[in-house]
Design a protein around this motif. Structure first.
Motif, PDB file in Angstrom:
ATOM      1  N   ARG A 196       8.117   6.716   5.150  1.00 60.33           N
ATOM      2  CA  ARG A 196       8.796   7.584   4.189  1.00 60.33           C
ATOM      3  C   ARG A 196       7.762   8.359   3.378  1.00 60.33           C
ATOM      4  O   ARG A 196       6.755   7.802   2.936  1.00 60.33           O
ATOM      5  N   LEU A 197       8.018   9.670   3.192  1.00 62.19           N
ATOM      6  CA  LEU A 197       7.056  10.558   2.550  1.00 62.19           C
ATOM      7  C   LEU A 197       7.431  10.809   1.094  1.00 62.19           C
ATOM      8  O   LEU A 197       8.560  11.216   0.800  1.00 62.19           O
ATOM      9  N   PRO A 228       0.815  -1.224   0.000  1.00 63.94           N
ATOM     10  CA  PRO A 228       0.000   0.000   0.000  1.00 63.94           C
ATOM     11  C   PRO A 228       0.843   1.267   0.000  1.00 63.94           C
ATOM     12  O   PRO A 228       1.898   1.336   0.623  1.00 63.94           O
ATOM     13  N   LEU A 229       0.341   2.272  -0.710  1.00 61.52           N
ATOM     14  CA  LEU A 229       0.888   3.629  -0.668  1.00 61.52           C
ATOM     15  C   LEU A 229      -0.306   4.544  -0.403  1.00 61.52           C
ATOM     16  O   LEU A 229      -1.024   4.924  -1.320  1.00 61.52           O
ATOM     17  N   ALA A 280       6.669  11.496  10.895  1.00 58.75           N
ATOM     18  CA  ALA A 280       6.737  10.350   9.985  1.00 58.75           C
ATOM     19  C   ALA A 280       8.028   9.565  10.186  1.00 58.75           C
ATOM     20  O   ALA A 280       8.020   8.328  10.154  1.00 58.75           O
ATOM     21  N   ARG A 281       9.133  10.262  10.411  1.00 56.28           N
ATOM     22  CA  ARG A 281      10.412   9.575  10.645  1.00 56.28           C
ATOM     23  C   ARG A 281      10.345   8.732  11.900  1.00 56.28           C
ATOM     24  O   ARG A 281      10.838   7.589  11.929  1.00 56.28           O
ATOM     25  N   MET A 298       4.185   6.759   2.024  1.00 55.29           N
ATOM     26  CA  MET A 298       2.927   7.505   2.066  1.00 55.29           C
ATOM     27  C   MET A 298       3.057   8.731   1.172  1.00 55.29           C
ATOM     28  O   MET A 298       4.107   9.362   1.106  1.00 55.29           O
ATOM     29  N   GLN A 299       1.991   9.063   0.463  1.00 53.77           N
ATOM     30  CA  GLN A 299       1.995  10.265  -0.372  1.00 53.77           C
ATOM     31  C   GLN A 299       1.656  11.489   0.463  1.00 53.77           C
ATOM     32  O   GLN A 299       0.860  11.422   1.401  1.00 53.77           O
ATOM     33  N   LEU A 300       2.265  12.630   0.103  1.00 57.42           N
ATOM     34  CA  LEU A 300       2.014  13.888   0.800  1.00 57.42           C
ATOM     35  C   LEU A 300       1.790  14.992  -0.218  1.00 57.42           C
ATOM     36  O   LEU A 300       2.643  15.235  -1.072  1.00 57.42           O
ATOM     37  N   LYS A 301       0.654  15.661  -0.132  1.00 57.14           N
ATOM     38  CA  LYS A 301       0.352  16.802  -0.988  1.00 57.14           C
ATOM     39  C   LYS A 301       0.508  18.069  -0.158  1.00 57.14           C
ATOM     40  O   LYS A 301      -0.277  18.326   0.756  1.00 57.14           O
ATOM     41  N   VAL A 302       1.521  18.856  -0.492  1.00 48.31           N
ATOM     42  CA  VAL A 302       1.862  20.024   0.322  1.00 48.31           C
ATOM     43  C   VAL A 302       0.735  21.044   0.342  1.00 48.31           C
ATOM     44  O   VAL A 302       0.459  21.659   1.379  1.00 48.31           O
ATOM     45  N   THR A 303       0.019  21.233  -0.780  1.00 45.12           N
ATOM     46  CA  THR A 303      -1.038  22.240  -0.815  1.00 45.12           C
ATOM     47  C   THR A 303      -2.274  21.824  -0.023  1.00 45.12           C
ATOM     48  O   THR A 303      -3.233  22.587   0.048  1.00 45.12           O
TER      49      THR A 303
END
Length: 429
Positions: free
Chosen positions: A207-208, A107-108, A201-202, A157-162
Motif C-alpha cells: 500500500r502506497l 517498517p515503512l 504495488a497492488r 511504503m512512502q511515495l514522493k511524487v516529485t
C-alpha cells in the motif's frame, strides 16, 4: 494488556475510568542496547544544535576535506546515518527491520530522493526514470520484508511524487486546477480513465502512502491520489491501496479532510489517511510573504495542535463508523496526540490491531514507539535507506524542515540520559 479489545462495530462507550493511559516514561528503553541509547542521545543533541542543522551540508563538505572521505564517512555511519538510516544494501535493511520487529515495530520504507532545480542531472528524464526503477525495487523490498510468521499486517511504503515528475509541472498543473475549479477536464474520473490498467504495488500487495509536499503543488498531488483511488481503492480490491497525507498546519486541512472523506464514502471507496502536523511551515510562510499572498498556515504550534486534534477526532469517528473501509495512520511524535488517539480508540471501540496505526521516524521518538508496540498497537517506523552520499543531503534537508521536532526532542534526550545513568550506576528499572 490493560484493557479488553472491543469489536470495531461496537458503538457503546465504556467508562473512561477503565482506560489506563500509556506511560511514555522511557520504561521501554530496557529493550535497547546501551550503545544504541548512547548514540541516540549524542545524535539528538547534535541535531538540536541550530548551526549544525542550518549549515549541515557545509559541515559535511568541510569534514570531507579535513578528514578525507573514508574517515568522514565512517564517523557519519557511526552517528547520524546509523541513527536514522536502515542501511545501504537489502541485507542491511533486512537486519534493521528484523531488529524493529523484535521490538514490536513495523517498517515503512522511504526512498530518499531529492530534486535539485539548479542541477541538470537531477531534473533530467533519465533521473526520473532512475527514481522509478528505485521505487519499484522499494516495492519489491517492502514485500520481501513481510514477517510471515507473525500476524497479518498491511505492508506500507512512502511515495514522493516529485521524485517521479517535475515539481514545476506539478506547480503548473496545480495553478490550472485552481483556475478551472469544477471543470470536468481535470476531474479524477478523466484522469483515472487515462491511466494504465497496471499497478505494480497492488500486485505485490504493498500500500502506497503518498507524501504531501508544498501547497503550490499539492492540488496536483491530490488529483493524482483521487484518480488512483478511483482505480484501486474500491472495496472489492481490498483497499485502500493508495493513501493521501494531510498536513494539520494548513488552515484548510480539517475542511478538506472532511470533504474528501465524504466524497470517498459517497463513491463507495475505501479511504486511507496519513495525518501529520507538517514540515514545510517556514518555507510556506516565506513564499506567501514573497508573493504577497495570504498565509495559509496556522498562526502557531498550539493552533496546529488544535487542528491536528480536530482532524484526528474526525478520522477516528470515521473509522469507528466505516470499519475496514477507512484507515488512518497517526503520524506524530507528540505524546498528547498519541494519548488522545489511544483514548478515543478505547472509547469508540476500535481494536488495537484494527484500521488505525501509528507512525514515527526511525531513530526518533522511540520512547513513544516502543511503549505503543509493547502495548499491542500497530506502529510503523519511517525508514530511509540508501548510500551515504545520497542519504546525508536528504537527512539534512529533512532536519531543516523539522527543526521544531528536533529541538522539541528534549524530553526524549532526558529519558535517554536517565536510562543511561541508571545502567551506569547499576540501579534496577
Amino acid at each position: 494488556m490493560l484493557w479488553t479489545r472491543l469489536p470495531l462495530s461496537c458503538h457503546s462507550r465504556p467508562s473512561t475510568a477503565d482506560w489506563q493511559p500509556l506511560r511514555f516514561d522511557g520504561g521501554a528503553f530496557h529493550l535497547k542496547k546501551t550503545a544504541e541509547l548512547a548514540r541516540a542521545l549524542l545524535v539528538l543533541r547534535l541535531c538540536a544544535w541550530p548551526p549544525l542543522v542550518t549549515h549541515g551540508l557545509a559541515f559535511q563538505a568541510w569534514s570531507q576535506r579535513l578528514l578525507g572521505s573514508r574517515l568522514s564517512g565512517a564517523l557519519l555511519r557511526a552517528s547520524i546515518y546509523g541513527q536514522f538510516v536502515a542501511g545501504e544494501t537489502a541485507e542491511e535493511v533486512r537486519g534493521c527491520v528484523q531488529q524493529l520487529q523484535t521490538l514490536g515495530l513495523l517498517p515503512l520504507l522511504a526512498v530518499p530522493t531529492e530534486e535539485e532545480p539548479d542541477s541538470t542531472a537531477k531534473t533530467s528524464e533519465a533521473w526520473y526514470e532512475g527514481n522509478l526503477s528505485t521505487m519499484l525495487r522499494c516495492v519489491d523490498l517492502s514485500r520481501a520484508l513481510v514477517d510471515t510468521s507473525g500476524p497479518a499486517r498491511n505492508t506500507l511504503m512512502q511515495l514522493k511524487v516529485t521524485a517521479l515528475t517535475s515539481p514545476r509541472l506539478c506547480e503548473e498543473l496545480s495553478t490550472w486546477i485552481q483556475k478551472s475549479a469544477g471543470s470536468s477536464e481535470l476531474s479524477p474520473e478523466r484522469l483515472a480513465e487515462a491511466m494504465d490498467s497496471g499497478k505494480y504495488a497492488r500486485a505485490q500487495r504493498v500500500r502506497l502512502l503518498v507524501d504531501a509536499e508544498y501547497t503550490f503543488i499539492n492540488p496536483a498531488l491530490s488529483l493524482l491520489v483521487a484518480a488512483l483511488a478511483l482505480r484501486w481503492n474500491r472495496p472489492e480490491e481490498g483497499g485502500p491501496w493508495v493513501w493521501n497525507t494531510y498536513q494539520a498546519y494548513l488552515k484548510e486541512t480539517r475542511e478538506r479532510l472532511e470533504w474528501d472523506a465524504d466524497a470517498a464514502h459517497k463513491a463507495g471507496l475505501a479511504f486511507g489517511v496519513k495525518l501529520v502536523r507538517g514540515a514545510y511551515l517556514d518555507k510556506e510562510r516565506a513564499v506567501a510573504q514573497l508573493q504577497g499572498k495570504e498565509d495559509c498556515t496556522q498562526p502557531d504550534y498550539e493552533a496546529t495542535s488544535r487542528s491536528y486534534s480536530r482532524c484526528l477526532e474526525l478520522m477516528l469517528r470515521r473509522v469507528s463508523q466505516h470499519g475496514p473501509l477507512c484507515h488512518l495512520m497517526v503520524a506524530s511524535h507528540n505524546e498528547e496526540s498519541v494519548l488522545q488517539a489511544t483514548k478515543r480508540m478505547w472509547e469508540l471501540g476500535i481494536p488495537l490491531d484494527g484500521p488505525v496505526c501509528f507512525g514515527q521516524l526511525l531513530g526518533m521518538c522511540d520512547h513513544v514507539s516502543l511503549a505503543l508496540g509493547q502495548a499491542g498497537y500497530v506502529v510503523y517506523k519511517s525508514i530511509p535507506y540508501g548510500c551515504l552520499e545520497e542519504v546525508i543531503p536528504y537527512l539534512i534537508r529533512r532536519a531543516q524542515e523539522n527543526r521544531s521536532v528536533l529541538q522539541g526532542a528534549r524530553r526524549e534526550q532526558a529519558l535517554l540520559s536517565q536510562e543511561l545513568w541508571r545502567r551506569l550506576l547499576g540501579r534496577k528499572a
